[in-house]
Motif scaffolding. Sequence first.
Motif, PDB file in Angstrom:
ATOM      1  N   PHE A  31      26.429 117.637 -34.449  1.00  0.00           N
ATOM      2  CA  PHE A  31      26.479 117.289 -33.033  1.00  0.00           C
ATOM      3  C   PHE A  31      27.462 118.136 -32.243  1.00  0.00           C
ATOM      4  N   GLU A  32      28.080 119.083 -32.894  1.00  0.00           N
ATOM      5  CA  GLU A  32      29.078 119.923 -32.232  1.00  0.00           C
ATOM      6  C   GLU A  32      30.111 119.065 -31.504  1.00  0.00           C
ATOM      7  N   LEU A  33      30.427 117.939 -32.100  1.00  0.00           N
ATOM      8  CA  LEU A  33      31.518 117.116 -31.578  1.00  0.00           C
ATOM      9  C   LEU A  33      32.790 117.622 -32.238  1.00  0.00           C
ATOM     10  N   LYS A  34      33.864 117.555 -31.491  1.00  0.00           N
ATOM     11  CA  LYS A  34      35.139 117.968 -32.074  1.00  0.00           C
ATOM     12  C   LYS A  34      35.789 116.742 -32.708  1.00  0.00           C
ATOM     13  N   HIS A  35      36.455 116.997 -33.825  1.00  0.00           N
ATOM     14  CA  HIS A  35      37.200 115.942 -34.499  1.00  0.00           C
ATOM     15  C   HIS A  35      38.560 115.903 -33.804  1.00  0.00           C
ATOM     16  N   LEU A  36      38.618 115.294 -32.629  1.00  0.00           N
ATOM     17  CA  LEU A  36      39.852 115.295 -31.851  1.00  0.00           C
ATOM     18  C   LEU A  36      40.814 114.247 -32.385  1.00  0.00           C
ATOM     19  N   SER A  37      42.089 114.586 -32.331  1.00  0.00           N
ATOM     20  CA  SER A  37      43.080 113.613 -32.761  1.00  0.00           C
ATOM     21  C   SER A  37      44.330 113.819 -31.938  1.00  0.00           C
ATOM     22  N   SER A  38      45.161 112.808 -31.906  1.00  0.00           N
ATOM     23  CA  SER A  38      46.400 112.969 -31.151  1.00  0.00           C
ATOM     24  C   SER A  38      47.375 113.770 -32.014  1.00  0.00           C
ATOM     25  N   GLY A  39      47.085 115.057 -32.126  1.00  0.00           N
ATOM     26  CA  GLY A  39      47.980 115.975 -32.828  1.00  0.00           C
ATOM     27  C   GLY A  39      47.870 115.914 -34.338  1.00  0.00           C
ATOM     28  N   ASP A  40      48.787 116.588 -34.978  1.00  0.00           N
ATOM     29  CA  ASP A  40      48.741 116.735 -36.433  1.00  0.00           C
ATOM     30  C   ASP A  40      49.014 115.443 -37.167  1.00  0.00           C
ATOM     31  N   LEU A  41      49.753 114.550 -36.532  1.00  0.00           N
ATOM     32  CA  LEU A  41      50.079 113.269 -37.158  1.00  0.00           C
ATOM     33  C   LEU A  41      48.798 112.545 -37.551  1.00  0.00           C
ATOM     34  N   LEU A  42      47.880 112.447 -36.590  1.00  0.00           N
ATOM     35  CA  LEU A  42      46.638 111.737 -36.863  1.00  0.00           C
ATOM     36  C   LEU A  42      45.804 112.481 -37.897  1.00  0.00           C
ATOM     37  N   ARG A  43      45.759 113.828 -37.760  1.00  0.00           N
ATOM     38  CA  ARG A  43      44.985 114.623 -38.716  1.00  0.00           C
ATOM     39  C   ARG A  43      45.544 114.412 -40.126  1.00  0.00           C
ATOM     40  N   ASP A  44      46.865 114.401 -40.221  1.00  0.00           N
ATOM     41  CA  ASP A  44      47.514 114.164 -41.503  1.00  0.00           C
ATOM     42  C   ASP A  44      47.145 112.781 -42.036  1.00  0.00           C
ATOM     43  N   ASN A  45      47.136 111.787 -41.150  1.00  0.00           N
ATOM     44  CA  ASN A  45      46.739 110.439 -41.553  1.00  0.00           C
ATOM     45  C   ASN A  45      45.296 110.403 -42.029  1.00  0.00           C
ATOM     46  N   MET A  46      44.415 111.152 -41.338  1.00  0.00           N
ATOM     47  CA  MET A  46      43.004 111.198 -41.729  1.00  0.00           C
ATOM     48  C   MET A  46      42.882 111.770 -43.142  1.00  0.00           C
ATOM     49  N   LEU A  47      43.632 112.844 -43.411  1.00  0.00           N
ATOM     50  CA  LEU A  47      43.563 113.480 -44.724  1.00  0.00           C
ATOM     51  C   LEU A  47      44.002 112.509 -45.815  1.00  0.00           C
ATOM     52  N   ARG A  48      44.995 111.704 -45.483  1.00  0.00           N
ATOM     53  CA  ARG A  48      45.479 110.750 -46.482  1.00  0.00           C
ATOM     54  C   ARG A  48      44.681 109.458 -46.466  1.00  0.00           C
ATOM     55  N   GLY A  49      43.661 109.415 -45.618  1.00  0.00           N
ATOM     56  CA  GLY A  49      42.778 108.250 -45.584  1.00  0.00           C
ATOM     57  C   GLY A  49      43.413 107.042 -44.934  1.00  0.00           C
ATOM     58  N   THR A  50      44.450 107.275 -44.110  1.00  0.00           N
ATOM     59  CA  THR A  50      45.107 106.132 -43.477  1.00  0.00           C
ATOM     60  C   THR A  50      44.724 106.066 -42.005  1.00  0.00           C
ATOM     61  N   GLY A  51      43.417 106.192 -41.715  1.00  0.00           N
ATOM     62  CA  GLY A  51      42.921 106.335 -40.346  1.00  0.00           C
ATOM     63  C   GLY A  51      43.419 105.325 -39.353  1.00  0.00           C
ATOM     64  N   PHE A  52      43.081 105.452 -38.089  1.00  0.00           N
ATOM     65  CA  PHE A  52      43.626 104.695 -36.969  1.00  0.00           C
ATOM     66  C   PHE A  52      42.450 104.368 -36.068  1.00  0.00           C
ATOM     67  N   PRO A  53      42.273 103.225 -35.456  1.00  0.00           N
ATOM     68  CA  PRO A  53      43.148 102.051 -35.579  1.00  0.00           C
ATOM     69  C   PRO A  53      42.854 101.222 -36.833  1.00  0.00           C
ATOM     70  N   ARG A  54      43.919 100.780 -37.497  1.00  0.00           N
ATOM     71  CA  ARG A  54      43.748  99.988 -38.714  1.00  0.00           C
ATOM     72  C   ARG A  54      44.040  98.516 -38.494  1.00  0.00           C
ATOM     73  N   THR A  55      44.798  98.221 -37.438  1.00  0.00           N
ATOM     74  CA  THR A  55      45.163  96.826 -37.202  1.00  0.00           C
ATOM     75  C   THR A  55      44.755  96.441 -35.779  1.00  0.00           C
ATOM     76  N   LEU A  56      44.666  95.152 -35.529  1.00  0.00           N
ATOM     77  CA  LEU A  56      44.289  94.676 -34.196  1.00  0.00           C
ATOM     78  C   LEU A  56      45.245  95.180 -33.105  1.00  0.00           C
ATOM     79  N   PRO A  57      46.585  95.096 -33.311  1.00  0.00           N
ATOM     80  CA  PRO A  57      47.488  95.627 -32.274  1.00  0.00           C
ATOM     81  C   PRO A  57      47.240  97.122 -31.993  1.00  0.00           C
ATOM     82  N   GLN A  58      46.936  97.906 -33.039  1.00  0.00           N
ATOM     83  CA  GLN A  58      46.641  99.335 -32.832  1.00  0.00           C
ATOM     84  C   GLN A  58      45.367  99.503 -32.006  1.00  0.00           C
TER      85      GLN A  58
END
Length: 187
Positions: A31-58
């Motif tokens: 779909f030529e969509l970009k895997h956008l993230s709020s910077g490297d922090l989120l990308r790093d979280n994605m790599l470690r499988g700790t994606g966001f949002p994980r909780t209701l407050p998030q």
Amino acid sequence: MGASARLVRAAIMGAPGSGKGTVSSRITKHFELKHLSSGDLLRDNMLRGTGFPRTLPQAEALGRFYQIDTVINLNVPFEVIKQRLTARWIHPGSGRVYNIEFNPPKTMGIDDLTGEPLIQREDDRPETVVKRLKAYEAQTEPVLEYYRKKGVLETFSGTETNKIWPYVYAFLQTKVPQINQKASVTP
């Protein structure tokens, strides 16, 4: 050419080992969509499988800043995920990875090249996997409910990513303008 580009904000949810990474990479390819993230922090979280949002407050915090258009929920039975995740064995010396289901060693529990014993990472042990899956379920159920109420949750159930993918693909075709029709013909 003058098609107006529309921003589509989609989140992919699913337990560890449910195929989020595979589905994400196929979505960006087709779909030529970009895997956008709020910077490297989120990308790093994605790599470690700790994606966001994980909780209701998030999820609620994210909702204050961005309108999420679609939440794709990959619903794979825990038993299947458990088999998938516990099938991985590693040769500690080289880092070679075996998978009992689709890339098994010639002799169970033994490295093909050195004959040394294989080990299972702490994360891949059945008891750890069960704990992780239960924690995911407890944490995520309220998040899924939140998106269900907003009317943006789309759940895709199955045991194999290859069988779930055509449904995700067909659904996204209704949401995302395809830029490159030819490349998108075959999922």
